[in-house]
Structure formats: C-alpha cells, structure tokens
Write a protein that holds these residues in place. Structure first.
Motif, short mmCIF file in Angstrom:
data_model
loop_
_atom_site.label_atom_id
_atom_site.label_comp_id
_atom_site.label_asym_id
_atom_site.label_seq_id
_atom_site.Cartn_x
_atom_site.Cartn_y
_atom_site.Cartn_z
N VAL A 47 14.80 32.02 -4.63
CA VAL A 47 15.65 33.18 -4.92
C VAL A 47 16.89 33.07 -4.04
CG1 VAL A 47 15.76 35.69 -5.04
CG2 VAL A 47 13.56 34.52 -5.39
N VAL A 48 18.05 33.01 -4.68
CA VAL A 48 19.32 32.89 -3.98
C VAL A 48 19.93 34.27 -3.82
CG1 VAL A 48 21.62 31.85 -4.02
CG2 VAL A 48 19.65 30.57 -4.88
N LEU A 49 20.18 34.67 -2.57
CA LEU A 49 20.67 36.01 -2.27
C LEU A 49 22.09 35.88 -1.70
CD1 LEU A 49 17.44 37.20 -0.45
CD2 LEU A 49 18.03 37.56 -2.85
N ASN A 50 23.05 36.57 -2.31
CA ASN A 50 24.44 36.40 -1.86
C ASN A 50 24.99 37.60 -1.10
OD1 ASN A 50 24.87 38.20 -3.99
ND2 ASN A 50 25.40 36.57 -5.43
N ASN A 51 24.14 38.58 -0.76
CA ASN A 51 24.61 39.69 0.07
C ASN A 51 24.83 39.20 1.51
OD1 ASN A 51 24.46 41.45 -2.07
ND2 ASN A 51 22.47 42.30 -1.48
N ASN A 52 25.76 39.82 2.21
CA ASN A 52 25.96 39.47 3.62
C ASN A 52 24.73 39.84 4.45
OD1 ASN A 52 28.52 38.36 3.37
ND2 ASN A 52 29.54 40.32 3.66
N GLU A 53 24.07 40.94 4.07
CA GLU A 53 22.83 41.34 4.73
C GLU A 53 21.78 41.59 3.65
OE1 GLU A 53 23.27 44.42 7.61
OE2 GLU A 53 24.95 43.45 8.61
N SER A 54 20.82 40.69 3.56
CA SER A 54 19.80 40.77 2.51
C SER A 54 18.55 41.48 3.02
CB SER A 54 19.43 39.36 2.03
OG SER A 54 20.52 38.76 1.37
N SER A 55 17.84 42.10 2.09
CA SER A 55 16.60 42.81 2.40
C SER A 55 15.46 42.19 1.61
CB SER A 55 16.74 44.30 2.05
OG SER A 55 15.51 44.97 2.20
N ILE A 56 14.39 41.80 2.31
CA ILE A 56 13.21 41.21 1.67
C ILE A 56 11.99 42.02 2.09
CG2 ILE A 56 11.76 39.15 1.47
CD1 ILE A 56 15.24 38.69 2.77
N LYS A 60 2.66 45.46 -2.26
CA LYS A 60 1.47 45.20 -3.09
C LYS A 60 1.84 44.70 -4.48
CE LYS A 60 -1.68 48.43 -0.79
NZ LYS A 60 -2.54 49.64 -0.95
N GLU A 61 2.90 45.29 -5.06
CA GLU A 61 3.25 44.93 -6.43
C GLU A 61 4.04 43.64 -6.53
OE1 GLU A 61 6.31 48.09 -5.08
OE2 GLU A 61 4.18 47.59 -4.78
N GLY A 62 4.55 43.14 -5.39
CA GLY A 62 5.31 41.90 -5.43
C GLY A 62 6.29 41.81 -4.27
N ILE A 63 7.21 40.88 -4.38
CA ILE A 63 8.20 40.64 -3.33
C ILE A 63 9.55 41.15 -3.82
CG2 ILE A 63 9.30 38.90 -1.88
CD1 ILE A 63 6.88 37.05 -2.67
N LYS A 64 10.12 42.10 -3.09
CA LYS A 64 11.44 42.61 -3.41
C LYS A 64 12.47 41.89 -2.54
CE LYS A 64 10.00 47.29 -4.77
NZ LYS A 64 10.12 48.75 -4.44
N ASN A 68 16.00 41.52 -6.79
CA ASN A 68 14.98 40.72 -7.48
C ASN A 68 13.58 41.22 -7.15
OD1 ASN A 68 16.86 38.37 -8.39
ND2 ASN A 68 17.27 38.56 -6.19
N LEU A 69 12.67 41.10 -8.13
CA LEU A 69 11.26 41.40 -7.92
C LEU A 69 10.44 40.20 -8.37
CD1 LEU A 69 9.00 43.34 -7.10
CD2 LEU A 69 9.02 44.25 -9.44
N ILE A 70 9.71 39.59 -7.43
CA ILE A 70 8.92 38.40 -7.73
C ILE A 70 7.45 38.78 -7.68
CG2 ILE A 70 8.40 36.02 -7.05
CD1 ILE A 70 11.38 37.58 -5.46
N PRO A 71 6.71 38.62 -8.78
CA PRO A 71 5.28 38.93 -8.76
C PRO A 71 4.55 38.08 -7.72
CG PRO A 71 6.07 38.62 -11.01
CD PRO A 71 7.18 38.19 -10.11
#
Length: 290
Positions: A47-56, A60-64, A68-71
């Motif tokens: 997953v390529v994130l182009n924000n200067n400050e990314s949030s991961i 339980k339902e997946g990875i935000k 993006n939402l990854i199961p």
C-alpha cells in the motif's frame, strides 16, 4: 492501494523466524529517498501512502492505512512499514500500542502479536506508548539493543546508519539489553540511555525535549552541528552538504519543523558563522564564513 510484487521480502516471511534476523535480511528492499510511505502487508500487496503524515491502524475488521482498508486475511504474518525521508507515520498495533514514526524509519512487526510475546524491529526513530499487558512483555529490537517493557512511554533513536543510539524514558520502566552482552540497564523516567559501539552512558534529562519532534519541533542542547543537519535531512527529505570545518560546532536552540527548510537554514545562519546555498538539483550546501 497500489499493488507491487515483492517476492524477495515474503519468501522468507516465517512467523517462527527470529524477527531481528528476518528484518536485517531485508536491507535491499527499501529506499528512504522514495517519495511515498510504503506499507508492505503481503507478497502481492504494497500500500503506497502519499500523505506527509500517514495513519495506520490494525483493527479487528482489517488494516486501515489512510484511505485504504486491507482485510486481515490478505496480510502476511510479518508486515513492514517504510517511512521515507520527509514523511512521518503513526501506527497503532493490534494490541493497542501506538507509535509515532519519524522520517527515514523502518518497522517490521507481526500483523497479530502471539499469545506469549509482542516483538517489533526498529531501524530509525519512534516515540511509543506501549499498551500494558503483564502476560506479554513488549520487546523492541534494533541492531544495537533490545528494549523490554510492560507498559510505558519512551523514545527510541536507533538508525542503523548512525553509530549512536538512545532510549529516553517518559514514564514507566524499560530494561535495555545492549548488543555488547552487558547486563540489562533499567531506566527511570527522565533518564536517557546513550550507546556508542560497545559503550553506553545513562544520564538524567528532560524527557519531554526528546519527543517534541512528534509535534513538529526540534530542541537541542550542545548538539554538534553535523547531527542537527542529519536530522533536518531526514525530516525534510533533502540532502544537505556540510563543511567539515563547521561540523563540530556545538549548538543549542529550538527549531519549528513546520517552517520550510529555507527559513530554518536562514535562522541557523543568523546564529552561527555559516552561509548556505541551494544547488541546481534541490540540495543545499553549508559553508563556514571565511
């Protein structure tokens, strides 16, 4: 999400493998001068994130990851977060532990912690608030040391490219095992462990100063000029050349990293006997005033 194939990364992705050995075997699979943050969740999904400050966030339902939402079923046992120069990230692990990740840092960690232990690998700088779980100590591994905690807040500075490494404790307690094999070092709040090759020191500090970077501020006391420049290079993602004649200058002050780099260099040039210029490729050069 942008999908990239990274078979060299995941062909060895074995959750039973020691995380340090696994992470250190990945040295050719990342570029800190990339323009985007990368979250590698499986062989076929980066997953390529182009924000200067990314949030991961691992939920339980997946990875935000930003938008993006990854199961979870699409995630390999080990994930890797690569935050390049000029970017920052905030990651919440599956147990609720939260880490602020500074520029030019790499984290390797399980998508789900096991029942018996919680381990992550860090190459770079993080400020972390560990969710307390007395049945599962939280261990941060670096190339220079292991740090074990139950629930606490502290800063880890451990770039593999640097000779020095440090841990600054904000609250709680940490136990540090140096790679030299010395006895564990236990820190109290407002103490700093500073390691250099096979030696280390422990001293009392104002821990709050060392986590100001999470707020976009950088305060330094009697810091060598070359170390300040290295931090600015990483934070802004721009190369800065520095004359050897001024590399050892000791500096104290505070910089607002929310300002652009030109403004910060101008402030430094007013306080120090230096001049700076911008090169045609966008990099900077700093020289002593002759």
């Amino acid at each position: 999400a942008i999908l990239l194939s990274l078979p060299l990364f995941f062909q060895k992705n074995n959750p039973a493998q020691d995380i340090s050995s696994f992470a250190q075997a990945l040295t050719n699979n990342y570029d800190f001068y990339s323009s985007d943050t990368k979250l590698i969740v499986s062989e076929h999904n980066t997953v390529v994130l182009n924000n200067n400050e990314s949030s991961i966030q691992y939920e339980k339902e997946g990875i935000k990851a930003d938008d993006n939402l990854i199961p979870k079923e699409e995630s390999a046992p080990y994930n890797q977060l690569i935050t390049p120069y000029g970017k920052r990230s905030v990651i919440t692990f599956s147990d609720g532990t939260k880490a602020w990740v500074n520029a030019g840092s790499r984290l390797v960690y399980p998508s789900e912690f096991s029942k018996g232990k919680r381990e992550i690998y860090v190459d770079g700088e993080i400020y972390i608030e560990v969710f307390e779980d007395r049945k599962r100590p939280f261990v941060i591994k670096t190339s220079q040391m292991d740090i074990e905690v139950l629930g606490t807040k502290f800063n880890v500075l451990a770039y593999e490219a640097d000779k020095t490494n440090s841990v600054v404790l904000v609250s709680g307690s940490v136990s540090i095992l140096p790679s030299s094999g010395d006895k564990p070092v236990v820190l109290k709040p407002d103490q700093m462990y500073a390691g250099l090759e096979n030696t280390y020191t422990v001293k009392n500090v104002d821990a709050g100063i060392y986590i100001l970077w999470t707020q976009g501020l950088y305060q330094f006391e009697s810091e060598k000029f070359v170390h300040i420049i290295t931090r600015l290079e990483r934070y802004y993602g721009i190369r800065i050349e520095c004359d050897a004649a001024i590399a050892g200058l000791k500096c104290s002050g505070k910089l607002d990293l929310k300002d652009n780099l030109d403004k910060l260099l101008e402030e430094l040039s007013q306080a120090l006997p230096i001049v700076y210029g911008k090169n045609s490729d966008g990099s900077y050069a700093i020289h002593a005033i002759s």
